[in-house]
Design an enzyme around this catalytic site. Structure first.
Site, PDB file in Angstrom:
ATOM      1  N   TRP A   9     -36.236 -22.416  40.178  1.00 42.17           N
ATOM      2  CA  TRP A   9     -37.392 -23.033  40.841  1.00 42.17           C
ATOM      3  C   TRP A   9     -38.294 -22.019  41.530  1.00 42.17           C
ATOM      4  CZ3 TRP A   9     -34.625 -27.908  43.335  1.00 42.17           C
ATOM      5  CH2 TRP A   9     -34.409 -28.861  42.333  1.00 42.17           C
ATOM      6  N   LYS A  10     -37.956 -20.752  41.466  1.00 38.23           N
ATOM      7  CA  LYS A  10     -38.815 -19.693  42.003  1.00 38.23           C
ATOM      8  C   LYS A  10     -39.291 -20.047  43.418  1.00 38.23           C
ATOM      9  CE  LYS A  10     -39.925 -18.636  37.262  1.00 38.23           C
ATOM     10  NZ  LYS A  10     -40.763 -17.969  36.307  1.00 38.23           N
ATOM     11  N   HIS A  92     -34.249 -10.581  37.433  1.00 39.00           N
ATOM     12  CA  HIS A  92     -35.270 -11.447  36.818  1.00 39.00           C
ATOM     13  C   HIS A  92     -36.549 -10.640  36.588  1.00 39.00           C
ATOM     14  CE1 HIS A  92     -38.305 -14.549  36.332  1.00 39.00           C
ATOM     15  NE2 HIS A  92     -37.311 -15.301  35.907  1.00 39.00           N
ATOM     16  N   GLU A 164     -34.519 -12.652  28.470  1.00 35.69           N
ATOM     17  CA  GLU A 164     -35.807 -13.274  28.760  1.00 35.69           C
ATOM     18  C   GLU A 164     -36.918 -12.285  28.414  1.00 35.69           C
ATOM     19  OE1 GLU A 164     -35.550 -16.565  31.831  1.00 35.69           O
ATOM     20  OE2 GLU A 164     -35.578 -14.727  32.979  1.00 35.69           O
ATOM     21  N   SER A 213     -40.126 -20.012  28.300  1.00 34.17           N
ATOM     22  CA  SER A 213     -40.845 -21.184  27.781  1.00 34.17           C
ATOM     23  C   SER A 213     -39.936 -22.196  27.072  1.00 34.17           C
ATOM     24  CB  SER A 213     -41.998 -20.752  26.871  1.00 34.17           C
ATOM     25  OG  SER A 213     -42.905 -19.937  27.587  1.00 34.17           O
ATOM     26  N   GLY A 234     -37.594 -21.986  33.681  1.00 37.51           N
ATOM     27  CA  GLY A 234     -38.492 -21.940  34.832  1.00 37.51           C
ATOM     28  C   GLY A 234     -39.349 -23.189  34.896  1.00 37.51           C
ATOM     29  N   GLY A 235     -40.569 -23.089  34.342  1.00 32.28           N
ATOM     30  CA  GLY A 235     -41.569 -24.156  34.469  1.00 32.28           C
ATOM     31  C   GLY A 235     -41.054 -25.554  34.147  1.00 32.28           C
TER      32      GLY A 235
END
Ligand code: PEP
Length: 253
Positions: A9-10, A92, A164, A213, A234-235
């Site tokens: 969730w950064k 990361h 990644e 992604s 992530g997103g």
């Protein structure tokens, strides 16, 4: 080992949003055959650990300082986070490319996290420029080697790797495409061979995740690639329903 899928969730979500969304994921996720982690903003680590208590989901640290304690104003150590955490990300791409974490610092962080009792997910990946000049594999090999050189031989069993590619990480831009399945297969096969060569039989205790992604629309295709044992998301993890759809795409046997 179960596949592993982590929501990163950064620096997103308030404490209320984090607790609400973690509870929703815990309610919807079937964790019988998948290890599922949530990496909230560090300030909400304790709250999320409490929310996930007893659900089978794991609380993951996004990053912390390489020292256990000391005069480092504004920093937080893995030791301080360990009571509220099960795992830690190190290396990361945003840590490497926005904050300047070197391979050497990432290795120190991996050591620090493991000494604090946390399983480590080492994130690796090449930039677009490195890939274009044919350096992708050598960059990834050096990123993994620096950590394997630093951690104790028996600590490799407390390690996973997330491949990644920097150019495939969305950074919140939904138009960014993941790596092709051929590119994922090639790099995962390379990483698996390198792990086998470096750590011998224990290599099968190390999962290799893909990140970049991953979305509900492409998750099934990515999880079908050989040598992919999970994902760092992530997103698409910010929305609980979308993250759970990704979990549902994981093959269960
Ligand atoms: C990430 O930041 O680890 C990541 C994979 O992000 P995204 O899924 O948004 O590409």
């Amino acid at each position: 080992m179960n596949p592993l899928v982590i929501a990163n969730w950064k620096m997103h979500k308030s404490v209320e949003e984090s607790v609400r969304d973690a509870a929703r994921i815990a309610e919807l996720a079937d964790v019988r055959h998948i290890d599922v982690g949530i990496a909230p903003s560090i300030v909400w680590q304790k709250a999320i650990h409490g929310t996930l208590h007893g659900t089978g989901l794991l609380t993951v640290v996004q990053d912390a300082h390489s020292e256990p304690s000391g005069a480092y104003t504004g920093a937080v150590s893995f030791d301080q986070l360990a009571p509220f955490s099960d795992m830690a990300l190190v290396g990361h791409s945003e840590r490497r490319h926005v904050f300047g974490d070197s391979d050497e610092l990432v290795a120190l962080k991996a050591q620090a996290a493991q000494r604090a009792g946390l399983r480590v997910v080492l994130c690796v990946g090449e930039t677009r420029e490195e890939r274009e000049v044919g350096d992708g594999e050598s960059v990834v090999r050096a990123q993994i080697a620096s950590v394997l050189d630093a951690v104790d031989a028996n600590a490799v069993e407390m390690l996973d790797v997330a491949y990644e590619p920097v150019w495939a990480i969305s950074g919140g831009d939904a138009s960014v495409e993941p790596a092709t399945t051929d590119a994922i297969a090639a790099m995962h096969s390379f990483i698996r061979s390198f792990l086998r060569e470096r750590v011998g039989e224990s290599h099968d205790r190390i999962r290799v995740l893909y990140g970049g992604s991953v979305k509900p629309e492409n998750a099934m295709e990515i999880f079908a690639v050989s040598d992919v044992q999970g994902a760092l998301v992530g997103g698409a993890s910010l929305d609980p329903e979308s993250f759970v759809q990704i979990l549902e795409a994981v093959p269960t046997c």
